[in-house]
Motif scaffolding. Structure first.
Motif, PDB file in Angstrom:
ATOM      1  N   UNK A 151      37.488  94.410  36.594  1.00 50.55           N
ATOM      2  CA  UNK A 151      37.952  93.627  35.443  1.00 50.55           C
ATOM      3  C   UNK A 151      39.444  93.865  35.253  1.00 50.55           C
ATOM      4  N   UNK A 152      40.181  92.799  35.031  1.00 48.14           N
ATOM      5  CA  UNK A 152      41.633  92.883  34.849  1.00 48.14           C
ATOM      6  C   UNK A 152      41.949  92.669  33.374  1.00 48.14           C
ATOM      7  N   UNK A 153      42.478  93.706  32.711  1.00 57.43           N
ATOM      8  CA  UNK A 153      42.666  93.688  31.262  1.00 57.43           C
ATOM      9  C   UNK A 153      44.151  93.770  30.918  1.00 57.43           C
ATOM     10  N   UNK A 154      44.567  92.902  30.003  1.00 61.03           N
ATOM     11  CA  UNK A 154      45.922  92.952  29.463  1.00 61.03           C
ATOM     12  C   UNK A 154      45.860  92.728  27.951  1.00 61.03           C
ATOM     13  N   UNK A 155      46.701  93.422  27.213  1.00 60.59           N
ATOM     14  CA  UNK A 155      46.959  93.176  25.790  1.00 60.59           C
ATOM     15  C   UNK A 155      45.852  93.610  24.831  1.00 60.59           C
ATOM     16  N   UNK A 156      44.671  93.937  25.298  1.00 56.58           N
ATOM     17  CA  UNK A 156      43.572  94.221  24.367  1.00 56.58           C
ATOM     18  C   UNK A 156      42.738  95.379  24.894  1.00 56.58           C
ATOM     19  N   UNK A 157      42.981  96.578  24.358  1.00 54.14           N
ATOM     20  CA  UNK A 157      42.265  97.767  24.821  1.00 54.14           C
ATOM     21  C   UNK A 157      40.771  97.672  24.531  1.00 54.14           C
ATOM     22  N   UNK A 158      40.395  96.948  23.484  1.00 48.97           N
ATOM     23  CA  UNK A 158      38.971  96.813  23.167  1.00 48.97           C
ATOM     24  C   UNK A 158      38.222  96.080  24.281  1.00 48.97           C
ATOM     25  N   UNK A 159      38.890  95.152  24.940  1.00 48.90           N
ATOM     26  CA  UNK A 159      38.279  94.423  26.050  1.00 48.90           C
ATOM     27  C   UNK A 159      37.988  95.367  27.207  1.00 48.90           C
ATOM     28  N   UNK A 160      38.866  96.334  27.428  1.00 49.21           N
ATOM     29  CA  UNK A 160      38.636  97.316  28.499  1.00 49.21           C
ATOM     30  C   UNK A 160      37.367  98.107  28.237  1.00 49.21           C
ATOM     31  N   UNK A 161      37.128  98.452  26.983  1.00 53.17           N
ATOM     32  CA  UNK A 161      35.903  99.192  26.637  1.00 53.17           C
ATOM     33  C   UNK A 161      34.654  98.390  27.004  1.00 53.17           C
ATOM     34  N   UNK A 162      34.688  97.090  26.728  1.00 50.12           N
ATOM     35  CA  UNK A 162      33.532  96.236  27.028  1.00 50.12           C
ATOM     36  C   UNK A 162      33.371  96.074  28.539  1.00 50.12           C
ATOM     37  N   UNK A 163      34.475  95.809  29.204  1.00 43.23           N
ATOM     38  CA  UNK A 163      34.412  95.584  30.648  1.00 43.23           C
ATOM     39  C   UNK A 163      33.867  96.802  31.384  1.00 43.23           C
ATOM     40  N   UNK A 164      34.169  97.993  30.876  1.00 41.62           N
ATOM     41  CA  UNK A 164      33.701  99.224  31.528  1.00 41.62           C
ATOM     42  C   UNK A 164      32.181  99.324  31.560  1.00 41.62           C
ATOM     43  N   UNK A 165      31.513  98.574  30.704  1.00 40.88           N
ATOM     44  CA  UNK A 165      30.049  98.581  30.683  1.00 40.88           C
ATOM     45  C   UNK A 165      29.453  97.740  31.799  1.00 40.88           C
ATOM     46  N   UNK A 166      30.232  96.806  32.337  1.00 44.43           N
ATOM     47  CA  UNK A 166      29.674  95.791  33.228  1.00 44.43           C
ATOM     48  C   UNK A 166      30.298  95.744  34.614  1.00 44.43           C
ATOM     49  N   UNK A 167      31.358  96.509  34.844  1.00 41.01           N
ATOM     50  CA  UNK A 167      32.086  96.434  36.118  1.00 41.01           C
ATOM     51  C   UNK A 167      32.165  97.805  36.774  1.00 41.01           C
ATOM     52  N   UNK A 168      32.420  97.785  38.055  1.00 42.44           N
ATOM     53  CA  UNK A 168      32.576  99.048  38.782  1.00 42.44           C
ATOM     54  C   UNK A 168      33.970  99.655  38.595  1.00 42.44           C
ATOM     55  N   UNK A 169      34.942  98.820  38.216  1.00 41.19           N
ATOM     56  CA  UNK A 169      36.290  99.331  37.980  1.00 41.19           C
ATOM     57  C   UNK A 169      36.977  98.446  36.948  1.00 41.19           C
ATOM     58  N   UNK A 170      37.834  99.060  36.135  1.00 34.27           N
ATOM     59  CA  UNK A 170      38.619  98.321  35.144  1.00 34.27           C
ATOM     60  C   UNK A 170      40.092  98.610  35.392  1.00 34.27           C
ATOM     61  N   UNK A 171      40.887  97.560  35.494  1.00 40.06           N
ATOM     62  CA  UNK A 171      42.337  97.718  35.617  1.00 40.06           C
ATOM     63  C   UNK A 171      42.957  97.597  34.225  1.00 40.06           C
ATOM     64  N   UNK A 172      43.773  98.572  33.854  1.00 36.64           N
ATOM     65  CA  UNK A 172      44.549  98.491  32.621  1.00 36.64           C
ATOM     66  C   UNK A 172      46.022  98.532  32.976  1.00 36.64           C
ATOM     67  N   UNK A 173      46.827  97.840  32.202  1.00 40.52           N
ATOM     68  CA  UNK A 173      48.265  97.763  32.422  1.00 40.52           C
ATOM     69  C   UNK A 173      48.956  98.625  31.370  1.00 40.52           C
ATOM     70  N   UNK A 174      49.581  99.729  31.767  1.00 40.92           N
ATOM     71  CA  UNK A 174      50.248 100.596  30.779  1.00 40.92           C
ATOM     72  C   UNK A 174      51.276  99.861  29.926  1.00 40.92           C
ATOM     73  N   UNK A 175      51.845  98.789  30.445  1.00 39.66           N
ATOM     74  CA  UNK A 175      52.863  98.068  29.690  1.00 39.66           C
ATOM     75  C   UNK A 175      52.346  97.351  28.474  1.00 39.66           C
ATOM     76  N   UNK A 176      51.033  97.082  28.417  1.00 40.77           N
ATOM     77  CA  UNK A 176      50.514  96.356  27.251  1.00 40.77           C
ATOM     78  C   UNK A 176      49.133  96.838  26.804  1.00 40.77           C
ATOM     79  N   UNK A 177      48.751  98.059  27.221  1.00 42.40           N
ATOM     80  CA  UNK A 177      47.432  98.575  26.837  1.00 42.40           C
ATOM     81  C   UNK A 177      47.419  98.958  25.352  1.00 42.40           C
ATOM     82  N   UNK A 178      48.404  99.743  24.940  1.00 40.81           N
ATOM     83  CA  UNK A 178      48.574 100.082  23.525  1.00 40.81           C
ATOM     84  C   UNK A 178      49.914  99.567  23.018  1.00 40.81           C
ATOM     85  N   UNK A 179      50.950  99.725  23.826  1.00 41.41           N
ATOM     86  CA  UNK A 179      52.252  99.177  23.443  1.00 41.41           C
ATOM     87  C   UNK A 179      52.131  97.674  23.233  1.00 41.41           C
TER      88      UNK A 179
END
Length: 491
Positions: free
Chosen positions: A84-112
């Protein structure tokens, strides 16, 4: 060169790093809410040899639908890991982690927040407080990943560095590396080890320099996580392949890299054969002299004389010659060890960058001989940022976020620029960015003179550098407006 040793990262049923063979991946361009379309495209990527498939998850709905996509593939016996490719919304990463083998987060927009290119000022205490905010949000995500055995990719893009990082480090490889290391240190403290790292840029020099610095930084802190390689927004066709080969190839030939993606503005399954060829590269042999450029089949020799890099190959397919010449030219050209390039194949001259580019006749010929077809040596020099002789297109490969017909638009822009260049030769030295959405669009405009960026469904914004000069133009009018703006601006 011996491959860099990394710790193994488990991603579903495969292992990245740890001495395992280099893995190849691609990314879908379909709407992640369209289960059937995503499954069909994922199967094409897998059939072509893709070992991981990434999908964009820009919102909760897309992240939740990854469960349906995964289930549909598994119902057909396909166990290829999904990312799962996640940008701008850390909550989406939490959901994707339930359904995918790997989650990509971008440090530039994960919390910043999304970058605004504003210069911000932080005291040391304020900066530390911002890092604490990242940790407070990132650790719960890592705990979800631990529970569900989900791997994490920390994926930094040059085009989406945060204002916070830019304020302290500037637009530099050092800032790119620190953006990654901030998250990596948290992983290490939390003893979360299923991590893959990536640093991508459309500029091959920035990409290669940053990855090398990241390896040094990890070694200093006793970290040995596997690395994913890619040149983002490489473009399409021959130029996209050459640019990818220069950047990815430079690092592979230095023993760096555990998984790769060749990002092309084409159908995603077209990326896989190119990546496979880079992995199955020719065997280096001893340097030869210009008078005897013969080498054994599927070997390569390179040497430098009088500021000229010579590369000798022995390949049957002219397209392989181009790809492997770009690959083995990457490091010496990026490092400034040579500024001209001569390529031999089967002991005969294949291409010579010392010819006058104005005398090169552009034809569909695949021979690559000097004066016939587009001089591939000049394309390699341009990809390595050594010498610019033609318009450069910085175009993304597209994904489920893309807001217009990317491939068709690239063709229209290229045709319009070619026509304009017949009247004004300054068009021939421009860099033009063509971006599907705003994730990296405005940031990568920093390396382009002008930009065409998806702003909404069938809406386009035009940029000069990082500055938006016209917003939300109807797609039907946007190409003409881009060319008109460039013509007025360069005059």
């Amino acid at each position: 060169m011996q491959r860099r040793q990394t710790t193994p990262t488990h991603v579903g049923n495969i292992i990245i790093g740890g001495g395992e063979p280099i893995k190849v991946q691609s990314m879908t361009t379909t709407n992640t809410n369209d289960t059937a379309a995503c499954v069909a495209q994922a199967k094409r990527i897998i059939s072509a040899g893709g070992e991981l498939v990434r999908l964009t998850t820009q919102g909760r709905r897309e992240a939740e639908n990854m469960a349906n996509i995964s289930a549909a593939l598994k119902a057909e016996g396909i166990m290829t890991p999904l990312v799962a490719d996640v940008h701008f919304n850390a909550n989406v990463a939490d959901i994707a982690a339930l359904h995918c083998e790997k989650v990509r987060v971008n440090p530039g927009n994960y919390v910043d927040p999304a970058r605004t290119f504003k210069k911000l000022e932080y005291t040391d205490e304020e900066y530390a407080a911002e890092l604490q905010k990242i940790e407070e949000r990132f650790v719960p995500f890592l705990n979800i990943c631990k529970e569900h055995k989900t791997a994490v990719r920390i994926g930094v893009n040059h085009g989406s560095l945060s204002d916070r990082i830019m304020s302290r480090y500037g637009d530099t490889p050092a800032g790119i590396v620190e953006s990654c290391m901030e998250f990596l240190r948290i992983c290490k403290r939390e003893q979360f080890n299923d991590v893959v790292l990536s640093i991508k840029a459309s500029n091959t020099v920035v990409m290669v320099t940053s990855v090398r610095l990241l390896v040094e930084a990890m070694d200093k802190e006793d970290m040995h996580y596997p690395l994913h390689l890619g040149v983002t927004e490489a473009g399409e066709g021959e130029d996209g392949r050459i640019k990818s080969a220069v950047g990815i190839g430079a690092l592979l030939t230095e023993g760096i890299g555990d998984t790769i993606r060749v990002s092309l503005s084409e159908e995603p399954e077209c990326e896989i054969p190119v990546a496979r060829k880079l992995i199955q590269r020719p065997t280096p042999t001893l340097p030869v002299r210009e008078g005897d450029a013969s080498v054994a089949p599927h070997t390569v020799a390179r040497w430098i004389e009088d500021d000229v890099l010579y590369i000798a190959l022995n390949e049957e397919d002219p397209e392989d010659v181009k790809l492997y010449a770009a690959m083995y030219a990457g490091s010496p050209l990026i490092d400034g060890k040579a500024h001209e390039l001569v390529i031999y194949n089967k002991g005969e001259l294949f291409d010579d960058s010392r010819i006058d580019p104005l005398k090169v006749v552009e034809t569909p010929s695949l021979t690559g001989r000097a004066g016939v077809g587009l001089c591939v040596s000049l394309s390699i020099l341009q990809a390595a940022r050594v010498r610019f002789t033609k318009t450069e297109y910085i175009s993304c490969p597209g994904c489920g976020r893309t807001l217009y017909d990317l491939q068709g638009t690239i063709a229209r822009i290229k045709a319009a620029v070619a026509e304009a260049a017949t009247d004004d030769k300054r068009f021939a030295t421009l860099k033009i960015g063509i971006m599907g959405c705003i994730v990296n669009g405005p940031g990568e405009m920093a390396d382009a003179d002008y930009g065409y960026v998806g702003a909404g469904p069938n809406k386009i914004s035009l940029y000069k550098g990082k500055e938006c000069v016209e917003k939300a133009i109807p797609e039907a009018e946007a190409v003409e407006k881009l060319i008109s703006f460039i013509k007025a601006d360069i005059k």
